[in-house]
Motif scaffolding. Sequence first.
Motif, PDB file in Angstrom:
ATOM      1  N   THR A   2       0.612  -1.015   0.115  1.00  0.00           N
ATOM      2  CA  THR A   2       0.105   0.309   0.297  1.00  0.00           C
ATOM      3  C   THR A   2       0.428   1.387  -0.447  1.00  0.00           C
ATOM      4  N   GLY A   3       1.818   0.958   0.049  1.00  0.00           N
ATOM      5  CA  GLY A   3       3.100   2.419   0.032  1.00  0.00           C
ATOM      6  C   GLY A   3       2.394   3.119   1.336  1.00  0.00           C
ATOM      7  N   SER A   4       2.350   2.272   2.857  1.00  0.00           N
ATOM      8  CA  SER A   4       1.395   3.289   4.279  1.00  0.00           C
ATOM      9  C   SER A   4       2.151   2.413   4.976  1.00  0.00           C
ATOM     10  N   ALA A   5       1.497   2.387   6.381  1.00  0.00           N
ATOM     11  CA  ALA A   5       1.929   1.690   7.619  1.00  0.00           C
ATOM     12  C   ALA A   5       0.012   1.121   7.875  1.00  0.00           C
ATOM     13  N   TYR A   6      -0.336   1.652   6.768  1.00  0.00           N
ATOM     14  CA  TYR A   6      -2.057   1.496   7.314  1.00  0.00           C
ATOM     15  C   TYR A   6      -2.463   1.759   5.957  1.00  0.00           C
ATOM     16  N   LEU A   7      -4.415   0.588   5.944  1.00  0.00           N
ATOM     17  CA  LEU A   7      -4.824   0.444   4.846  1.00  0.00           C
ATOM     18  C   LEU A   7      -6.046   0.503   5.085  1.00  0.00           C
ATOM     19  N   VAL A   8      -7.008   1.394   5.015  1.00  0.00           N
ATOM     20  CA  VAL A   8      -8.548   1.644   5.183  1.00  0.00           C
ATOM     21  C   VAL A   8      -8.938   1.339   3.763  1.00  0.00           C
ATOM     22  N   GLU A   9     -10.427  -0.106   4.873  1.00  0.00           N
ATOM     23  CA  GLU A   9     -10.113  -0.237   3.305  1.00  0.00           C
ATOM     24  C   GLU A   9     -11.663  -0.970   3.257  1.00  0.00           C
ATOM     25  N   PRO A  10     -13.080   0.055   3.434  1.00  0.00           N
ATOM     26  CA  PRO A  10     -14.259  -0.509   3.476  1.00  0.00           C
ATOM     27  C   PRO A  10     -14.146  -1.650   2.325  1.00  0.00           C
ATOM     28  N   ILE A  11     -15.233  -2.257   3.124  1.00  0.00           N
ATOM     29  CA  ILE A  11     -15.334  -4.204   1.566  1.00  0.00           C
ATOM     30  C   ILE A  11     -16.974  -3.629   0.842  1.00  0.00           C
ATOM     31  N   PHE A  12     -16.832  -3.316  -0.018  1.00  0.00           N
ATOM     32  CA  PHE A  12     -17.971  -3.349  -0.712  1.00  0.00           C
ATOM     33  C   PHE A  12     -18.526  -4.336  -2.321  1.00  0.00           C
ATOM     34  N   LYS A  13     -19.570  -5.163  -2.090  1.00  0.00           N
ATOM     35  CA  LYS A  13     -20.151  -6.109  -3.270  1.00  0.00           C
ATOM     36  C   LYS A  13     -19.719  -5.266  -4.502  1.00  0.00           C
ATOM     37  N   ARG A  14     -19.039  -6.293  -5.183  1.00  0.00           N
ATOM     38  CA  ARG A  14     -18.426  -5.688  -6.457  1.00  0.00           C
ATOM     39  C   ARG A  14     -19.663  -4.633  -7.147  1.00  0.00           C
ATOM     40  N   GLU A  15     -20.578  -5.858  -7.457  1.00  0.00           N
ATOM     41  CA  GLU A  15     -21.952  -5.194  -8.064  1.00  0.00           C
ATOM     42  C   GLU A  15     -22.440  -3.691  -6.838  1.00  0.00           C
ATOM     43  N   ASP A  16     -22.181  -4.166  -6.441  1.00  0.00           N
ATOM     44  CA  ASP A  16     -22.557  -2.136  -5.675  1.00  0.00           C
ATOM     45  C   ASP A  16     -21.433  -0.744  -5.728  1.00  0.00           C
ATOM     46  N   VAL A  17     -20.321  -1.485  -6.744  1.00  0.00           N
ATOM     47  CA  VAL A  17     -19.611  -0.462  -6.893  1.00  0.00           C
ATOM     48  C   VAL A  17     -19.655  -0.192  -8.709  1.00  0.00           C
ATOM     49  N   ILE A  18     -19.726   0.916  -9.255  1.00  0.00           N
ATOM     50  CA  ILE A  18     -19.872   2.316 -10.106  1.00  0.00           C
ATOM     51  C   ILE A  18     -18.511   2.633 -10.379  1.00  0.00           C
ATOM     52  N   PHE A  19     -17.482   2.622 -11.517  1.00  0.00           N
ATOM     53  CA  PHE A  19     -16.563   3.599 -12.182  1.00  0.00           C
ATOM     54  C   PHE A  19     -17.019   4.381 -12.958  1.00  0.00           C
ATOM     55  N   HIS A  20     -16.914   5.683 -12.833  1.00  0.00           N
ATOM     56  CA  HIS A  20     -17.292   6.985 -14.624  1.00  0.00           C
ATOM     57  C   HIS A  20     -15.725   6.950 -13.987  1.00  0.00           C
ATOM     58  N   CYS A  51      -8.578   0.528  -5.141  1.00  0.00           N
ATOM     59  CA  CYS A  51      -9.546   0.195  -4.682  1.00  0.00           C
ATOM     60  C   CYS A  51      -8.316  -1.736  -4.754  1.00  0.00           C
ATOM     61  N   LEU A  52      -8.404  -2.371  -4.217  1.00  0.00           N
ATOM     62  CA  LEU A  52      -8.172  -3.493  -4.648  1.00  0.00           C
ATOM     63  C   LEU A  52      -8.974  -4.940  -4.714  1.00  0.00           C
ATOM     64  N   ASP A  53      -8.677  -5.646  -5.751  1.00  0.00           N
ATOM     65  CA  ASP A  53      -9.616  -6.401  -6.771  1.00  0.00           C
ATOM     66  C   ASP A  53      -9.032  -7.971  -6.593  1.00  0.00           C
ATOM     67  N   LEU A  54      -9.540  -8.458  -5.365  1.00  0.00           N
ATOM     68  CA  LEU A  54      -8.548  -9.849  -5.148  1.00  0.00           C
ATOM     69  C   LEU A  54      -9.580 -11.312  -5.529  1.00  0.00           C
ATOM     70  N   GLU A  55      -8.445 -11.755  -5.953  1.00  0.00           N
ATOM     71  CA  GLU A  55      -8.968 -13.413  -6.900  1.00  0.00           C
ATOM     72  C   GLU A  55      -9.893 -13.772  -6.120  1.00  0.00           C
ATOM     73  N   ARG A  56      -8.832 -13.610  -4.247  1.00  0.00           N
ATOM     74  CA  ARG A  56      -9.208 -15.026  -3.604  1.00  0.00           C
ATOM     75  C   ARG A  56     -11.213 -14.467  -3.623  1.00  0.00           C
ATOM     76  N   PHE A  57     -11.566 -12.927  -3.311  1.00  0.00           N
ATOM     77  CA  PHE A  57     -12.822 -13.170  -2.744  1.00  0.00           C
ATOM     78  C   PHE A  57     -13.499 -11.946  -3.956  1.00  0.00           C
ATOM     79  N   PRO A  58     -13.839 -13.247  -5.412  1.00  0.00           N
ATOM     80  CA  PRO A  58     -14.465 -12.325  -6.186  1.00  0.00           C
ATOM     81  C   PRO A  58     -15.566 -11.727  -6.575  1.00  0.00           C
ATOM     82  N   ASP A  59     -16.089 -11.702  -5.479  1.00  0.00           N
ATOM     83  CA  ASP A  59     -17.527 -10.656  -5.452  1.00  0.00           C
ATOM     84  C   ASP A  59     -17.441  -9.358  -4.855  1.00  0.00           C
TER      85      ASP A  59
END
Length: 133
Positions: A2-20, A51-59
């Motif tokens: 992450t390049g940081s001491a911390y990563l604050v990473e709220p988790i969302f269902k992939r279907e609920d995220v839209i990038f423009h 964001c992070l996209d994780l193969e282990r958690f595809p949803d």
Amino acid sequence: MTGSAYLVEPIFKREDVIFHGIPPKTYEHRSDTSGKRVTLNFCGRCATTICLDLERFPDILGICGGTFDDPNWFECSKDNCRHIFTRSAQRGVVLPAGVTLYEEHALELDGTPNRPTMLAHMLLLDHGGYRGE
């Protein structure tokens, strides 16, 4: 990663995220614990990780908390937060009491929950002789 001491990473269902706009650039990394792909999505102009996209958690997508206009809009409490990969925390990091801690990920590869560490008091990590001075 992450390049940081911390990563604050709220988790969302992939279907609920839209990038423009312009699609993010990506960098693929292999997790040293699972061997699975972790894709960092970042701005091609300023290199901010989005964001992070994780193969282990595809949803799900882990959205980097600092990318929100208001990084405090989501609640962080002991009931909905946990610290993972504490084994690789920077020395001098203070881990709060009452928050669930995991040396690695919260789940085994087969989905079995890992056993958390719970602190009864604050802990100052001591890696390599750091004295907190």
